[in-house]
Design a protein around this motif. Structure first.
Motif, short mmCIF file in Angstrom:
data_model
loop_
_atom_site.label_atom_id
_atom_site.label_comp_id
_atom_site.label_asym_id
_atom_site.label_seq_id
_atom_site.Cartn_x
_atom_site.Cartn_y
_atom_site.Cartn_z
N HIS A 29 0.66 -1.27 -0.19
CA HIS A 29 0.16 -0.09 -0.02
C HIS A 29 0.83 1.41 0.20
O HIS A 29 0.53 2.27 -0.38
CB HIS A 29 -0.90 0.21 1.29
N ALA A 30 2.14 1.24 0.45
CA ALA A 30 3.05 2.33 0.47
C ALA A 30 3.81 2.38 -0.68
O ALA A 30 4.27 3.74 -0.83
CB ALA A 30 4.07 1.91 1.77
N PRO A 32 4.34 2.91 -5.07
CA PRO A 32 3.49 3.33 -6.24
C PRO A 32 3.03 2.25 -6.86
O PRO A 32 3.74 1.13 -6.89
CB PRO A 32 4.54 3.88 -7.14
N GLN A 81 0.10 8.50 -6.63
CA GLN A 81 1.26 7.77 -6.93
C GLN A 81 2.44 8.60 -6.34
O GLN A 81 3.53 7.93 -6.05
CB GLN A 81 1.39 7.56 -8.27
N ARG A 83 2.59 10.86 -4.19
CA ARG A 83 2.72 10.90 -2.50
C ARG A 83 3.54 9.58 -2.08
O ARG A 83 4.09 9.34 -1.16
CB ARG A 83 1.48 10.87 -1.98
N ARG A 84 2.88 8.34 -2.88
CA ARG A 84 3.62 7.30 -2.39
C ARG A 84 4.84 6.96 -2.46
O ARG A 84 5.76 6.50 -1.54
CB ARG A 84 2.78 5.84 -3.13
N TRP A 88 7.92 6.80 0.44
CA TRP A 88 8.82 5.66 0.34
C TRP A 88 10.47 6.27 0.20
O TRP A 88 11.35 5.64 0.70
CB TRP A 88 8.58 4.64 -0.94
#
Length: 301
Positions: A29-30, A32, A81, A83-84, A88
């Motif tokens: 979930h974290a 992209p 995406q 943001r992910r 990360w």
């Protein structure tokens, strides 16, 4: 033959996801989502070439509505995406970007779309002018893999220079899979760029390409060598790949290597050349075939 022992297989697979094992990424979930990034690209293709991708009749009365549909979907998905990807990357660099950081990057990309359309028009026009097999600019957009690859690159490069992690490479590697053309999003490519046929072209991260440059298939703009540990800080990237100045033509199968290698403007580099040193403007460099007369060598005295 004994029955399959799937329970053992599952036990071994679960164990392979232990804390110290490679490729252990349970936090999906974290990360992209690659499919979501490609969907963003597909929406942006509709925006950049709306008349070529739309399934409905278009005119001045519904153009804004059609563009809005794709811009909205692309922007929402791309913000999520980015943001992910940023979250990360920040975990590994001990950074924390502002909550609005992703929105600012997407806003910048969307505002750049009219300019990108102008640049891509010059790329398409260059393909039509230089390829005698092209019957129309419409045919170039519909069928030339170089247009697809360059479009992905120009979008990816805009995100790359804004320090967006991961997403630019996903875009260019998607195009690489589709076309066989490998362009790193960090490369700098001028206007009116055309790759004739294109399959097998490789353009490295620190390559610099001027305006009106043409490459044929299987051309590599690569690094001469990489020594020691790789420095992954973008602010300290060492120039490892060559520079092609304006109006250079490079024919099929040629390899040009090295960050200090500069091909001067208006030069022509023939096919199957291996070039690791600079050449001045208006140079002509060709591969000399060392042919042998086999029949004569084998002839009895």
């Amino acid at each position: 033959m004994p029955p399959l022992d799937l329970e053992k297989v599952l036990d071994d697979l679960v164990s392979s996801y232990g804390p110290d094992t490679p490729l252990n990424r349970l936090e999906t979930h974290a990360l992209p989502n690659r499919r979501a990034v490609i969907e963003v690209f597909n929406h942006l293709l509709h925006v950049l070439y709306v008349g070529f991708y739309s399934r409905r009749q278009l005119d001045a009365s519904n153009l804004r509505l059609v563009l809005a549909e794709h811009v909205l979907r692309a922007s929402e998905a791309l913000v999520a995406q980015i943001r992910r990807a940023a979250a990360w990357a920040d975990r590994h660099r001990s950074l924390k970007r502002a909550d609005s950081w992703a929105e600012e990057r997407v806003q910048g990309l969307l505002e750049a779309l009219p300019h990108l359309r102008e640049v891509l028009h010059l790329d398409v026009e260059a393909a039509y002018r230089r390829d005698p097999a092209a019957e129309s600019m419409e045919e170039v957009v519909f069928s030339y893999p170089s247009v697809y690859a360059v479009t992905a690159y120009r979008l990816a490069h805009r995100l790359y220079v804004d320090d967006v992690p991961m997403i630019p490479r996903i875009l260019t590697e998607h195009a690489h899979e589709r076309t066989g053309i490998d362009i790193h999003p960090g490369a700098k490519i001028g206007r009116g760029f055309f790759m004739d046929h294109g399959t097998g072209v490789v353009i490295g991260q620190t390559s610099e390409i001027g305006d009106e440059v043409q490459l044929y298939q299987n051309v590599t703009l690569g690094a001469l060598s990489v020594r020691g540990d790789v420095d992954r800080d973008r602010d300290r990237v060492v120039k490892r790949h060559p520079t092609l100045e304006d109006r250079v033509t490079v024919y099929a199968g040629t390899t040009i290597l090295g960050g200090d290698t500069v091909v001067g403007a208006d030069s022509v580099i023939g096919g199957n050349v291996w070039l690791t040193r600079s050449v001045p403007p208006k140079s002509r460099v060709f591969h000399r075939l060392q042919a042998q007369d086999v029949a004569r060598e084998n002839r009895s005295p």
